[in-house]
Design a protein around this motif. Structure first.
Motif: not given
Length: 64
Positions: A23, A25, A27-28, A40, A56, A59
């Motif tokens: 996965g 996120h 934040e990754d 980001t 999304d 994932n």
């Protein structure tokens, strides 16, 4: 959908992280390897408003 070279850089690395971590996120994006392209902020700059949607989708498709 056709992605340009810059977008492919992000997508290829996102796929790699998802494959090794099960996965990704938002934040990754502030970790390696994404920090070399601005984390980001770089993802938003290069992928635009669709950055979160792409995460999304990746994932959903890669962890199913």
């Amino acid at each position: 959908v056709t992605f340009n070279e810059v977008e492919r850089w992000w997508l290829d690395r996102m796929v790699s992280v998802i494959a090794s971590s099960a996965g990704l996120h938002v934040e990754d994006l502030d970790d390696a390897p994404f920090t070399e392209r601005g984390g980001t902020d770089g993802a938003i700059r290069d992928l635009g408003d669709k950055a979160a949607e792409l995460i999304d989708e990746l994932n959903a498709e890669l962890t199913a």
